[in-house]
Scaffold this active site. Structure first.
Site: not given
Ligand code: XMP
Length: 512
Positions: A56, A83-84, A170, A172, A224-229, A368
């Site tokens: 942080g 770190c923090y 770090h 990560e 919607s035709g998108g990935v998520d929905s 995602k």
């Protein structure tokens, strides 16, 4: 969600907190980010196998420094401070943190001095990434130093008798090449996690949970035709079959062949699928409208009206399925920034509260790429999973100025040619988003011996990680030349093609 082992990540505001969560998940261990102030009761309820305290930007001595709840270090749960996170552990247990003579930023060589499970199998020397202003000058009683660097005599510590560790660097970030192994040592060796979290485990356990939660109740989803929905619907459909009704609206603002392609997949799905061709309704509402925000409002309202009509026809429904993802819901100090406001205008309307639907968001714990993996498990086709994002208002914000059927008919094939060529050359997957825009100006050209006065197509292609900032994509010139030639030769009404070389900010990705 009914989980496997869980690692809690308490967020102290680091720009890397999400990365920690991802790295732990990549090890096959489920992780969740929570605010640093999570109470002891809440921590116990989460039943974590281990806790990571993120980095942080604060100093532990600042008046408003975020500090963990007292007692967290006595919970008998393994803890790793990064770190923090290291500094708050040391500060809480009687060590000393002071401002370093200068900020240490960048690569450093870490020398491991004392055997520690954290560095097991990693040898005596490691390349690590540092980014800190304060550093530790005295370790708390009961702790020992396990590693140092040239600038940081105390770069890693561990408790002598309990699994509590702190590291100044770090693990990560990619600049700490063996960081994943350090995190792996913590989650496997110290926390005893099994590493059985993966897409198929997620799909199986989520399907069970949805079945139990919904029983015989029905759910509704706007696709919607998108990935998520699509992935959200596929998951809920797998759980409750035809108790799920999905509505896909053709707004008349979709890309060439999009409605047909998307429908042909949905029609074979487990759920009840309803296709609503509302193109005439949208186009007549949008007639004469040129202001982009007005376009968005009209589309949002019309969408809700159609959805309400469908809901009335469908009858009793209790849940609304939404494809909300993890980055949208993380309650963390680091994500309360401007991103929240930038995103809000992108959500299409919101449903009226009188519909009294409870939300079902089965992807709210996934990133995602995890959604894509879950989608593959659910046999969602690659053409949907690997698609670029597409805005809710569709081509309405890509036909600049007034939207007419004629202008849409110019934009669609130009956009199709652009995407076809990007796919054929392997560029499509390197790009965040690519599309054609029809400009509201005409320019002079010459075709054969004739003077022409026709439309301009702008091509936009950007690279980005999240759509918040973006760079224009460096598409090879010969490919741009081929795309331009094809568009001018094949699309009637276009005599000029330009390529957009603006980054975001100060430009936006869409032109309207
Ligand atoms: P901008 O143009 O703001 O776009 O840089 C960032 C991302 O958001 C998408 N976008 C929208 N998505 N409704 C949406 O659902 C909208 O009104 C909208 N406007 C922009 C854009 O395509 C890009 O991915």
């Amino acid at each position: 969600m009914e989980h496997h082992d869980k690692i809690l990540i308490l967020d102290f505001g680091s720009q890397y907190t999400q990365l920690i969560a991802r790295r732990v998940r990549e090890l096959g261990v489920y992780s969740e980010i929570k605010p640093f102030s999570l109470s002891l009761d809440e921590i116990r309820k989460n039943n974590p196998k281990g806790i990571i305290l993120s980095g942080g930007p604060s100093s532990v001595y600042a008046a408003d420094a975020p500090l963990p709840v007292p007692g967290i270090l006595d919970l008998e749960i393994p803890i790793l401070g990064i770190c923090y996170g290291l500094q708050v552990i040391a500060h809480a247990l009687g060590g000393e943190v002071t401002r370093a003579p200068q900020r240490e930023y960048g690569r450093a060589e870490l020398t491991v001095k004392n055997a520690s499970p954290l560095f097991s199998g990693l040898g005596d020397s490691l390349s690590v990434w540092m980014s800190h202003g304060d550093h530790l000058t005295r370790i708390p009683p009961q702790f020992e130093v396990i590693a140092h660097t040239a600038n940081a005599p105390i770069a890693a510590i561990q408790h002598r008798h309990r699994p509590v560790y702190g590291i100044q660097f770090h693990p990560e970030v990619v600049h700490t090449p063996r960081g994943a192994e350090i995190l792996g040592n913590f989650v496997f060796k110290s926390c005893g996690c099994r590493g059985d979290w993966n897409a198929s485990a997620f799909v199986a356990s989520t399907i069970n949970e949805i079945k139990n939660k919904l029983g015989s109740q029905r759910a509704l989803c706007a696709l919607s035709g998108g990935v998520d929905s699509t992935v959200a619907a596929a998951l809920v459909g797998r759980a409750i079959g035809r108790q799920l009704v999905c509505v896909f609206v053709d707004t008349g603002l979709l890309r060439e062949n999009e409605a047909e392609e998307v429908c042909s997949f949905y029609e074979r799905s487990d759920f009840e699928f309803r296709f609503v061709d509302a193109s005439q309704r949208f186009l007549s509402q949008l007639q004469g409208v040129t202001d982009p925000e007005k376009k968005r409002k009209i589309i949002g309202h019309e969408f809700i009206r159609i959805f309400e009509e469908q809901a009335r026809q469908i009858g009793e429904v209790s849940y609304l399925v939404q494809g909300t993802l993890y980055p949208d819901v993380i309650e963390s100090v680091s994500t309360k920034g401007p991103s929240a406001t930038i995103k809000s205008h992108h959500n299409v309307g919101g449903l009226p509260s009188h519909m009294k639907l409870q939300l079902l968001e089965p992807l709210r714990e996934l990133f995602k790429d995890e959604v894509r993996r879950a989608g593959r498990e659910l046999l969602v086709p690659a053409f949907i999973l690997n698609r670029h994002p597409f805005p809710g208002p569709g081509l309405a914000v890509r036909v600049l100025g007034e939207i007419t059927p004629e202008r849409l008919a110019i934009l669609r094939p130009a956009d199709r040619i652009f995407l076809e060529e990007l796919r054929a050359s392997g560029q499509y997957d390197l790009i965040w988003q690519a599309f054609a825009v029809l400009l509201p100006v005409q320019t002079v050209g010459v075709m054969g011996d004739e003077r022409t006065y026709e439309n301009v197509i702008a091509l936009r292609a950007v690279t980005s990680l999240d759509g918040m900032t973006a760079d224009w994509a460096e598409i090879p010139h010969d490919l741009l030349a081929r795309i331009s030639n094809r568009i001018i030769n094949e699309v009637k009404g276009v005599n000029r093609v330009v390529y957009d070389i603006s980054s975001k900010p100060p430009s936006t990705i869409e032109w309207e």
